[in-house]
Write an enzyme that holds these catalytic residues in place. Structure first.
Site, short mmCIF file in Angstrom:
data_model
loop_
_atom_site.label_atom_id
_atom_site.label_comp_id
_atom_site.label_asym_id
_atom_site.label_seq_id
_atom_site.Cartn_x
_atom_site.Cartn_y
_atom_site.Cartn_z
N HIS A 193 0.82 -1.21 0.00
CA HIS A 193 0.00 0.00 0.00
C HIS A 193 0.86 1.27 0.00
CE1 HIS A 193 -3.55 -2.44 1.86
NE2 HIS A 193 -3.31 -2.74 0.60
N SER A 197 0.00 -0.89 -6.18
CA SER A 197 -0.05 -2.14 -6.95
C SER A 197 0.47 -1.91 -8.36
CB SER A 197 -1.49 -2.65 -7.02
OG SER A 197 -1.96 -3.00 -5.74
N LYS A 219 -15.20 -8.24 -6.49
CA LYS A 219 -14.41 -9.11 -7.36
C LYS A 219 -13.69 -10.18 -6.55
CE LYS A 219 -11.38 -8.74 -11.37
NZ LYS A 219 -10.64 -7.82 -12.25
N ASP A 220 -13.16 -9.80 -5.39
CA ASP A 220 -12.48 -10.76 -4.52
C ASP A 220 -13.46 -11.78 -3.96
OD1 ASP A 220 -10.03 -9.66 -4.94
OD2 ASP A 220 -9.97 -8.51 -3.08
N GLU A 263 5.02 -34.07 0.01
CA GLU A 263 3.74 -33.68 -0.59
C GLU A 263 3.99 -33.07 -1.97
OE1 GLU A 263 0.08 -33.55 1.55
OE2 GLU A 263 1.32 -35.22 0.89
#
Length: 363
Positions: A193, A197, A219-220, A263
């Site tokens: 922040h 971005s 959207k998230d 894994e």
């Protein structure tokens, strides 16, 4: 002041107007971390870190404790989805040049390392065959360190083999590390922040931003539905699809499994480890497979961030994706020909990407 920080973080944050679905994985990873911490806390209430009891306590609580089966399946498969999100998040950063934000990228790589450590420690706790031998093999790698290697291994084990002391400290570390990840995530967001971005075009977006809510909150939320749907489907319909059948057998130091493997989300690094015939060289290559990400902020920079406008760079990036999948496949195979030679070739191609991508985009 706290309310002001939260408001600026999730409501009024200026966000580039053109970021795509690939930017959803940051919030999805936050959801995955919350799921892992909550389900892990529930599971820890019914776990006993003791070599004589752990395996049976896991089985007993699975059948006798209400909904413990759901939390265990959610925790185990949530780890896989966490790594899917992490790898996609890193791939997006590599493709769109997010590594130019040095602080954000460096903290992100540290988060990856801590999550990998936590996942390895958690895999040991059920004390199945693959858990025990996986812990034995991975911790034994520290013996390759010059001079101090043997002492480091004994210190890690808390004795002369993987035993009760090892399991106890692994449980304690596995409990603590996710909270460290949460703190690092806060630092990651702070730097993000502070610097802003990136965006798909790779150019400055300071003149074309919108507030985070409600454009990207919605959207998230849609992304979370698409991400969590397959996770819950796996939990309800095939919870052990991604696990190893050997781990349903109690850990036995006298019986070595025919093929020891971690894994699936560690298989690419495991293949790189096995590709080097020298033990110390293999450990160095294993560490370099992840630590090489720290180099990216210092690689030669192109005039436009990201690979969207560099055809050769895009080809090299998608070749890296193919190499990653092939390394994961090679890591699941026995240590024999032709898989060893294939792993060596793929390992070379993996590291070549990080050497070539900077100069290639400059050209």
């Amino acid at each position: 002041p706290k309310a002001s920080v939260i408001r600026h973080t999730v409501i009024t944050l200026p966000t580039p107007v053109n970021i795509s679905t690939w930017w959803n994985f940051g919030s999805l990873l936050g959801i995955c971390l919350a799921i892992q911490i909550f389900s892990g806390l529930i599971l820890s209430l019914h776990f006993t870190a003791h070599t004589d009891l752990s395996f049976y306590v896991v089985i007993q609580s699975f059948g006798d404790v209400y909904y413990n089966w759901w939390f265990r399946a959610l925790h185990a498969n949530g780890a896989s989805f966490f790594f899917i999100g992490l790898y996609l998040h890193i791939a997006r950063g590599l493709y769109y040049g997010s590594y130019v934000f040095k602080e954000v990228w460096s903290v992100g790589v540290v988060i990856l390392l801590v999550v990998m450590a936590s996942a390895f420690l958690g895999y040991v706790l059920p004390w199945g065959q693959m858990s025990f031998w996986g812990a034995t093999v991975i911790t034994s790698l520290f013996s390759a360190l010059p001079v101090i290697g043997g002492d480091v291994v004994i210190w890690l084990w808390g004795g002369f083999s993987v035993d009760n002391a090892t399991l106890t400290r692994f449980f304690g570390l596995h409990f603590v590390l996710p909270f460290m990840v949460a703190g690092l995530t806060g630092l990651h967001l702070f730097f993000l922040h502070d610097q802003g971005s990136s965006n798909p075009l790779g150019v400055s977006s300071d003149f074309n931003k919108v507030v985070f809510h409600h454009y990207y909150v919605l959207k998230d939320l849609v992304g979370a539905c698409f991400f969590l749907g397959p996770l819950l489907g796996l939990v309800y319909f095939n919870p052990w699809l991604l696990g190893d059948p050997e781990n349903f057998i109690e850990g036995n130091p006298l019986v070595t499994p025919h093929h020891i493997q971690p894994e699936w989300y560690f298989l690419f690094a495991y293949a790189i480890l096995r590709a080097v015939p020298n033990k110390l060289g293999g450990v160095v290559a294993l560490a370099a497979a992840v630590l090489v990400l720290f180099y990216m902020p210092f690689s030669p920079k192109a005039s436009i961030k990201g690979l969207s406008f560099y055809p050769w760079g895009k080809s090299l990036f998608f070749s890296l994706i193919g190499v990653f999948f092939l390394l994961t496949w090679a890591g699941s195979k026995p240590v024999e020909e032709p898989y060893v030679v294939i792993s060596q070739v793929l390992s070379l191609l993996y590291f070549l990407y990080f050497v070539l991508i900077g100069p290639l985009t400059r050209i």
